[in-house]
Design a protein around this motif. Structure first.
Motif, PDB file in Angstrom:
ATOM      1  N   ARG A 235       0.845  -1.193   0.000  1.00  0.00           N
ATOM      2  CA  ARG A 235       0.000   0.000   0.000  1.00  0.00           C
ATOM      3  C   ARG A 235       0.880   1.243   0.000  1.00  0.00           C
ATOM      4  NH1 ARG A 235      -4.611   1.638   4.524  1.00  0.00           N
ATOM      5  NH2 ARG A 235      -4.872   3.817   3.824  1.00  0.00           N
ATOM      6  N   ASP A 237       0.993   5.392   0.226  1.00  0.00           N
ATOM      7  CA  ASP A 237       0.238   6.574   0.638  1.00  0.00           C
ATOM      8  C   ASP A 237       1.173   7.758   0.791  1.00  0.00           C
ATOM      9  OD1 ASP A 237      -2.459   5.368   1.160  1.00  0.00           O
ATOM     10  OD2 ASP A 237      -1.302   4.202   2.617  1.00  0.00           O
ATOM     11  N   SER A 240       1.047  10.873   6.162  1.00  0.00           N
ATOM     12  CA  SER A 240      -0.018  11.564   6.877  1.00  0.00           C
ATOM     13  C   SER A 240       0.554  12.647   7.774  1.00  0.00           C
ATOM     14  CB  SER A 240      -0.816  10.562   7.724  1.00  0.00           C
ATOM     15  OG  SER A 240      -1.790  11.221   8.488  1.00  0.00           O
ATOM     16  N   LEU A 290       2.195  11.170  -5.783  1.00  0.00           N
ATOM     17  CA  LEU A 290       1.703   9.830  -5.488  1.00  0.00           C
ATOM     18  C   LEU A 290       1.688   8.950  -6.732  1.00  0.00           C
ATOM     19  CD1 LEU A 290       0.556   7.909  -3.384  1.00  0.00           C
ATOM     20  CD2 LEU A 290      -1.729   8.800  -3.896  1.00  0.00           C
TER      21      LEU A 290
END
Length: 439
Positions: A235, A237, A240, A290
């Motif tokens: 995954r 990402d 954050s 991304l």
């Protein structure tokens, strides 16, 4: 004197202000972008910002500990430093300057020939060369050079020391490396004492001027991309809380419209437009970053599963073609960005590697070969030091058919000496160990 109406065809690289802003934000590191957003929020009354560190504290302690917040942010990267200087150029010149900066590596050198860049940008060779000379006038002195001699010459010119003798010395650097000082003195037209002074001056110049801005100097990388294992696979990402949250004040346009003073009304209207443009540019940057990171890791999944030895050769052109973007966009996207995964934290540029062909026809990256060479040398003993020929044979036994000179080049690039140097080092370590035990 006559007046004539003539037509002339020329090539230019044009971008509107919003496109230029998107390019500028794309090539900033996360820390640099955070500072830019905070500065913009202080200037623009219609921008609200929630600091990333405040968000992290509100969300509770991070797995790595809030102690990271007490560490000073890394200094400005070379790309950001050059971009800030390019921002001062006329708007018609910025796009070409940004493109050139995207192809300057961390050491400060231009990585693509101007003729090749001209083809990629759809410009004339002269137009690219003219802008390259402008970029070469930026700080740090020597940046944008195509080779070592040019880098040192730029610094000599800046210091007022680029006389005929110095230029002759720079034109014949291989002789200096070979220690052929007598011939070098004759070519420079100076005696031995004057040549010694020239060499002393030369050693004061910086052969890699960009490294003063290198992220490696900070000792740690704050990742922009996080990669985790999941039941569905890897995954990917955005980190954050890596950036502040920037939003536009509600009804900004309506607030500007209510102002009665014409000048104030115009200023507020411009602020509202700038705020919306900035939020869009940040969102575009994040989407691009991304998508580029995802495309890279689709090629390098073996690295995630097996480590550095499984890195595959990859070029920015391949990623650009897959995403239908310009190669310079990929270069900007990876500049100063890093990725954290279970195997550690790596700069995104790390995943672009040249390669060699294995005996089975598959390609292997240079990083893979370097890691194998390091592993082989790590297993040698003082009684059995591996020569470069022996390393070639060991690698061939593993399916890598590589020339001896390539093995030597890779060995030197990872800081490992030749067999004689390593043998002397082993003898010295052994003697030191015996002395310590005797003491």
């Amino acid at each position: 004197m006559n007046t004539r109406l003539t037509m002339r065809q020329s090539q230019t690289l044009g971008m509107n202000q919003q496109q230029q802003q998107s390019l500028r934000l794309l090539q900033l590191s996360g820390q640099e972008l955070e500072k830019t957003l905070i500065d913009e929020a202080e200037r623009n009354p219609f921008l609200t910002i929630k600091d990333a560190r405040t968000q992290r504290r509100a969300n509770g302690p991070a797995t790595s500990g809030d102690w990271l917040d007490s560490i000073a942010a890394p200094s400005m990267s070379l790309t950001a430093h050059l971009t800030a200087q390019a921002d001062l150029l006329p708007s018609t010149d910025r796009a070409v300057a940004y493109a050139l900066i995207g192809f300057i590596d961390d050491t400060g050198y231009l990585t693509e020939p101007p003729a090749q860049l001209a083809d990629r940008l759809g410009l004339s060779h002269d137009a690219v060369l003219d802008m390259l000379h402008v970029v070469q006038s930026f700080e740090p002195t020597g940046v944008g050079a195509r080779k070592l001699a040019e880098c040192l010459l730029l610094q000599a010119v800046e210091a007022g020391e680029a006389d005929d003798a110095m230029r002759a010395l720079l034109d014949n650097l291989p002789l200096l490396a070979e220690g052929r000082l007598g011939k070098l003195a004759r070519l420079c037209g100076v005696d031995d004492a004057a040549l010694g002074e020239l060499i002393r001056v030369l050693r004061c110049y910086d052969p890699k001027p960009g490294l003063v801005f290198s992220p490696a100097d900070n000792g740690w990388l704050n990742p922009d991309i996080i990669v985790r294992a999941s039941p569905q696979g890897w995954r990917i990402d955005l980190a954050s809380g890596a950036l502040p949250t920037v939003t536009v004040v509600k009804d900004a346009t309506a607030v500007a419209a209510k102002c009665r003073n014409a000048d104030d009304k115009n200023w507020l209207s411009n602020c509202a437009n700038d705020a919306r443009a900035l939020v869009k540019a940040v969102a575009h940057r994040q989407r691009t970053l991304l998508s580029v990171a995802t495309a890279i890791l689709e090629h390098q999944q073996a690295f995630l599963n097996e480590g550095v030895a499984a890195l595959r050769p990859l070029t920015m052109r391949e990623i650009a073609d897959e995403l239908s973007v310009h190669e310079s966009t990929v270069s900007r996207a990876v500049a100063g960005k890093s990725l954290s995964c279970p195997r550690g934290t790596f700069e995104l540029r790390f995943f672009f590697a040249s390669g060699v062909v294995q005996q089975d026809g598959e390609a292997a990256s240079a990083a893979t070969i370097k890691s194998l060479i390091k592993a082989l040398i790590a297993t040698e003993t003082s009684a059995a030091i591996l020569s470069d020929d022996a390393l070639v044979e060991r690698l061939r036994a593993q399916g890598y058919d590589i020339a001896r000179r390539t093995v030597a080049k890779y060995r030197e690039s990872v800081g490992l000496g030749n067999s004689s140097e390593r043998r002397r080092a082993n003898i010295l370590r052994g003697a030191t160990g015996q002395a310590l035990r005797a003491a």
